[in-house]
Scaffold this motif. Structure first.
Motif, PDB file in Angstrom:
ATOM      1  N   LEU A  93      -7.647  -1.813   6.491  1.00  0.00           N
ATOM      2  CA  LEU A  93      -6.886  -1.754   5.234  1.00  0.00           C
ATOM      3  C   LEU A  93      -6.667  -3.151   4.645  1.00  0.00           C
ATOM      4  O   LEU A  93      -6.117  -3.276   3.546  1.00  0.00           O
ATOM      5  N   GLY A  94      -7.056  -4.183   5.392  1.00  0.00           N
ATOM      6  CA  GLY A  94      -6.845  -5.543   4.907  1.00  0.00           C
ATOM      7  C   GLY A  94      -5.409  -6.004   5.040  1.00  0.00           C
ATOM      8  O   GLY A  94      -4.952  -6.888   4.318  1.00  0.00           O
ATOM      9  N   VAL A  95      -4.691  -5.419   6.003  1.00  0.00           N
ATOM     10  CA  VAL A  95      -3.280  -5.736   6.218  1.00  0.00           C
ATOM     11  C   VAL A  95      -3.165  -6.602   7.469  1.00  0.00           C
ATOM     12  O   VAL A  95      -3.843  -6.360   8.474  1.00  0.00           O
ATOM     13  N   LYS A  96      -2.266  -7.596   7.420  1.00  0.00           N
ATOM     14  CA  LYS A  96      -2.063  -8.502   8.555  1.00  0.00           C
ATOM     15  C   LYS A  96      -1.562  -7.719   9.770  1.00  0.00           C
ATOM     16  O   LYS A  96      -0.635  -6.916   9.667  1.00  0.00           O
ATOM     17  N   VAL A  97      -2.192  -7.947  10.920  1.00  0.00           N
ATOM     18  CA  VAL A  97      -1.796  -7.271  12.162  1.00  0.00           C
ATOM     19  C   VAL A  97      -0.589  -8.006  12.745  1.00  0.00           C
ATOM     20  O   VAL A  97      -0.655  -9.219  12.971  1.00  0.00           O
ATOM     21  N   PRO A  98       0.530  -7.294  13.016  1.00  0.00           N
ATOM     22  CA  PRO A  98       1.718  -7.984  13.545  1.00  0.00           C
ATOM     23  C   PRO A  98       1.503  -8.468  14.986  1.00  0.00           C
ATOM     24  O   PRO A  98       0.659  -7.929  15.709  1.00  0.00           O
ATOM     25  N   ALA A  99       2.284  -9.458  15.394  1.00  0.00           N
ATOM     26  CA  ALA A  99       2.102 -10.090  16.709  1.00  0.00           C
ATOM     27  C   ALA A  99       2.335  -9.123  17.861  1.00  0.00           C
ATOM     28  O   ALA A  99       1.827  -9.329  18.963  1.00  0.00           O
ATOM     29  N   THR A 100       3.113  -8.060  17.611  1.00  0.00           N
ATOM     30  CA  THR A 100       3.386  -7.081  18.677  1.00  0.00           C
ATOM     31  C   THR A 100       2.140  -6.290  19.071  1.00  0.00           C
ATOM     32  O   THR A 100       2.067  -5.767  20.174  1.00  0.00           O
ATOM     33  N   MET A 101       1.175  -6.185  18.157  1.00  0.00           N
ATOM     34  CA  MET A 101      -0.057  -5.413  18.443  1.00  0.00           C
ATOM     35  C   MET A 101      -1.073  -6.356  19.065  1.00  0.00           C
ATOM     36  O   MET A 101      -1.869  -6.991  18.380  1.00  0.00           O
ATOM     37  N   THR A 102      -1.080  -6.429  20.382  1.00  0.00           N
ATOM     38  CA  THR A 102      -1.871  -7.459  21.069  1.00  0.00           C
ATOM     39  C   THR A 102      -3.241  -6.961  21.521  1.00  0.00           C
ATOM     40  O   THR A 102      -4.047  -7.750  22.020  1.00  0.00           O
ATOM     41  N   ALA A 103      -3.523  -5.664  21.358  1.00  0.00           N
ATOM     42  CA  ALA A 103      -4.749  -5.118  21.962  1.00  0.00           C
ATOM     43  C   ALA A 103      -6.021  -5.527  21.224  1.00  0.00           C
ATOM     44  O   ALA A 103      -7.106  -5.517  21.808  1.00  0.00           O
ATOM     45  N   GLY A 104      -5.922  -5.885  19.973  1.00  0.00           N
ATOM     46  CA  GLY A 104      -7.122  -6.301  19.242  1.00  0.00           C
ATOM     47  C   GLY A 104      -7.842  -5.118  18.619  1.00  0.00           C
ATOM     48  O   GLY A 104      -8.047  -4.093  19.262  1.00  0.00           O
ATOM     49  N   SER A 105      -8.241  -5.285  17.363  1.00  0.00           N
ATOM     50  CA  SER A 105      -8.942  -4.219  16.645  1.00  0.00           C
ATOM     51  C   SER A 105     -10.322  -3.981  17.248  1.00  0.00           C
ATOM     52  O   SER A 105     -10.984  -4.931  17.651  1.00  0.00           O
ATOM     53  N   PHE A 106     -10.775  -2.730  17.287  1.00  0.00           N
ATOM     54  CA  PHE A 106     -12.166  -2.470  17.700  1.00  0.00           C
ATOM     55  C   PHE A 106     -13.093  -2.433  16.487  1.00  0.00           C
ATOM     56  O   PHE A 106     -14.298  -2.305  16.631  1.00  0.00           O
ATOM     57  N   LEU A 107     -12.509  -2.547  15.287  1.00  0.00           N
ATOM     58  CA  LEU A 107     -13.313  -2.584  14.062  1.00  0.00           C
ATOM     59  C   LEU A 107     -13.102  -3.913  13.354  1.00  0.00           C
ATOM     60  O   LEU A 107     -12.005  -4.464  13.373  1.00  0.00           O
ATOM     61  N   LEU A 144       0.835  -1.198   0.000  1.00  0.00           N
ATOM     62  CA  LEU A 144       0.000   0.000   0.000  1.00  0.00           C
ATOM     63  C   LEU A 144       0.872   1.251   0.000  1.00  0.00           C
ATOM     64  O   LEU A 144       2.021   1.234   0.436  1.00  0.00           O
ATOM     65  N   LYS A 145       0.286   2.335  -0.472  1.00  0.00           N
ATOM     66  CA  LYS A 145       0.959   3.648  -0.451  1.00  0.00           C
ATOM     67  C   LYS A 145       0.496   4.404   0.780  1.00  0.00           C
ATOM     68  O   LYS A 145      -0.711   4.521   1.026  1.00  0.00           O
ATOM     69  N   THR A 146       1.461   4.952   1.545  1.00  0.00           N
ATOM     70  CA  THR A 146       1.125   5.675   2.770  1.00  0.00           C
ATOM     71  C   THR A 146       1.488   7.152   2.636  1.00  0.00           C
ATOM     72  O   THR A 146       2.365   7.521   1.852  1.00  0.00           O
ATOM     73  N   GLY A 147       0.815   7.960   3.448  1.00  0.00           N
ATOM     74  CA  GLY A 147       1.110   9.386   3.463  1.00  0.00           C
ATOM     75  C   GLY A 147       1.043   9.924   4.878  1.00  0.00           C
ATOM     76  O   GLY A 147       0.315   9.390   5.720  1.00  0.00           O
ATOM     77  N   ALA A 148       1.821  10.991   5.136  1.00  0.00           N
ATOM     78  CA  ALA A 148       1.803  11.623   6.447  1.00  0.00           C
ATOM     79  C   ALA A 148       1.882  13.126   6.286  1.00  0.00           C
ATOM     80  O   ALA A 148       2.741  13.629   5.561  1.00  0.00           O
ATOM     81  N   VAL A 149       0.984  13.837   6.963  1.00  0.00           N
ATOM     82  CA  VAL A 149       1.027  15.299   7.051  1.00  0.00           C
ATOM     83  C   VAL A 149       0.978  15.597   8.541  1.00  0.00           C
ATOM     84  O   VAL A 149      -0.087  15.695   9.146  1.00  0.00           O
ATOM     85  N   THR A 150       2.139  15.661   9.158  1.00  0.00           N
ATOM     86  CA  THR A 150       2.206  15.637  10.621  1.00  0.00           C
ATOM     87  C   THR A 150       3.395  16.444  11.137  1.00  0.00           C
ATOM     88  O   THR A 150       4.269  16.867  10.379  1.00  0.00           O
TER      89      THR A 150
END
Ligand code: ZN
Length: 276
Positions: free
Chosen positions: A261-275, A87-93
Motif C-alpha cells: 500500500l506504500g505505507v510505512k511499516v511500524p517498528a513493532t512489525m519486525t518480521a519483514g515483508s515477503f513482498l 488511506l480509506k480502509t474497510g472491513a467485512v469480518t
C-alpha cells in the motif's frame, strides 16, 4: 500505489487449498497468481491469529491467548497505519476484528456497521455469529459478504479492505476434512469467490487469499503441526515475492500489506515483508 484486498477464509488447511480450490489453482497454473505456504503463529487459535495477522506481532506480545477476553489492542496495526497515511480502509469480518482494532466491547446496534472517516476502520460491516455452536452454524452466506466488500470497493472507494469468513472453519469443526461435505464446501466457496476476484482485479485491486490457520483431520486447531498451522497464500499483484518453496511466517503478512500500500511499516512489525 496499489489498492489491496485481503481475503481470510478461516480454518482452511494447506492440503484443502491445493487440491480443492480449482479456480485459485487455475490462476496459479496460468501465471496470474502465485502461491506460497504460510505458517500460522502459536497458538493456532482464531483470535490469536487475527491479532497477529493485523499487528504483525506474536501472541506472546499481543497477549491474545485464546478466543476469550477479546479487547481493543494497543498496538499499531494495518488499519491504524493505513488510516494515518490517509488511506480509506474497510472491513467485512467477524466482530472480533472490530473489537481488536477499533473499540470493545462490541455493541451490535452501534457497531454492526459504521462509516467513520477518521478511522481506523473507515467502513466497517460486521457479523457476530451469535448463537454459533457445533450443530448450529451461524455464518452469513459468503456470497453476501463478497458482495458487501465489493460495495465498499466500488461505492466507498476503499484503498484497503479485509474480508473474513468462518464458513469453512465451522464446517471443519462439524464434519472434519476427509468427507464429501468438506469437498463440496471448498468447491462451492472457490466457485463463489472466483468471479469476485476477477471483478476486484479489473477494478485495480491486488488480492491476497489465505487462512488464519489450518485444521487437523478431526477439525481441531490451536496447537503445533503442519495440519493445524499451514495454509496456502495466493497473491494476485505486481509485487515481487520469495521463491516458491519459501514458507511465509504469518507475522510477515501485516508488513507485506503495508509495503504494497506504500505505507510505512511500524517498528513493532519486525518480521519483514515477503513482498516488495
Ligand atoms: Zn480461525
Amino acid at each position: 500505489m496499489p489498492k489491496l484486498l485481503l481475503i481470510i477464509l478461516d480454518g482452511v488447511p494447506y492440503r484443502n487449498w491445493r487440491r480443492l480450490f480449482g479456480n485459485l489453482e487455475g490462476w496459479v497454473q496460468s501465471g496470474e497468481a502465485r502461491v506460497w505456504k504460510m505458517r500460522s503463529v502459536l497458538p493456532s487459535t482464531s483470535a490469536s491469529c487475527y491479532a497477529s495477522i493485523h499487528t504483525g506481532v506474536p501472541p506472546q506480545v499481543h497477549h491474545i491467548w485464546d478466543n476469550a477476553d477479546i479487547r481493543r489492542l494497543d498496538l499499531p496495526d494495518v488499519f491504524s497505519e493505513a488510516t494515518k497515511a490517509g488511506l480509506k480502509t474497510g472491513a467485512v469480518t467477524h466482530s472480533y476484528w472490530s473489537e481488536f482494532f477499533n473499540r470493545a466491547p462490541f455493541d451490535v446496534v452501534r457497531d454492526i456497521e459504521y462509516d467513520e472517516p477518521e478511522g481506523p476502520i473507515t467502513h466497517g460491516r460486521f457479523h457476530t455469529m451469535h448463537g454459533y455452536g457445533h450443530d448450529n452454524q451461524m455464518t452469513p452466506a459468503d456470497y453476501d459478504l463478497f458482495g458487501t466488500l465489493t460495495r465498499l470497493a466500488e461505492v466507498k472507494g476503499i484503498d484497503y479492505g479485509i474480508l473474513h469468513t468462518c464458513t469453512l472453519d465451522s464446517m471443519g469443526h462439524r464434519f472434519g476434512h476427509d468427507c464429501t461435505e468438506m469437498d463440496t464446501a471448498c468447491f462451492k466457496l472457490d466457485g463463489v469467490l472466483a468471479p469476485f476476484i476477477h471483478r476486484w482485479r479489473q477494478a485495480g485491486y491486488e488480492v491476497i487469499v489465505t487462512a488464519d490457520h489450518g485444521q487437523s483431520d478431526r477439525g481441531h486447531h490451536g496447537g503445533r503441526g503442519e495440519d493445524q498451522q499451514d495454509v496456502a497464500l495466493y497473491y494476485f499483484g505486481a509485487g515481487e515475492g520469495p521463491a516458491p518453496d519459501v514458507v511465509i511466517d504469518e507475522l510477515q503478512l501485516a508488513p507485506a500489506i503495508l509495503t504494497r500500500l506504500g505505507v510505512k511499516v511500524p517498528a513493532t512489525m519486525t518480521a519483514g515483508s515477503f513482498l516488495t
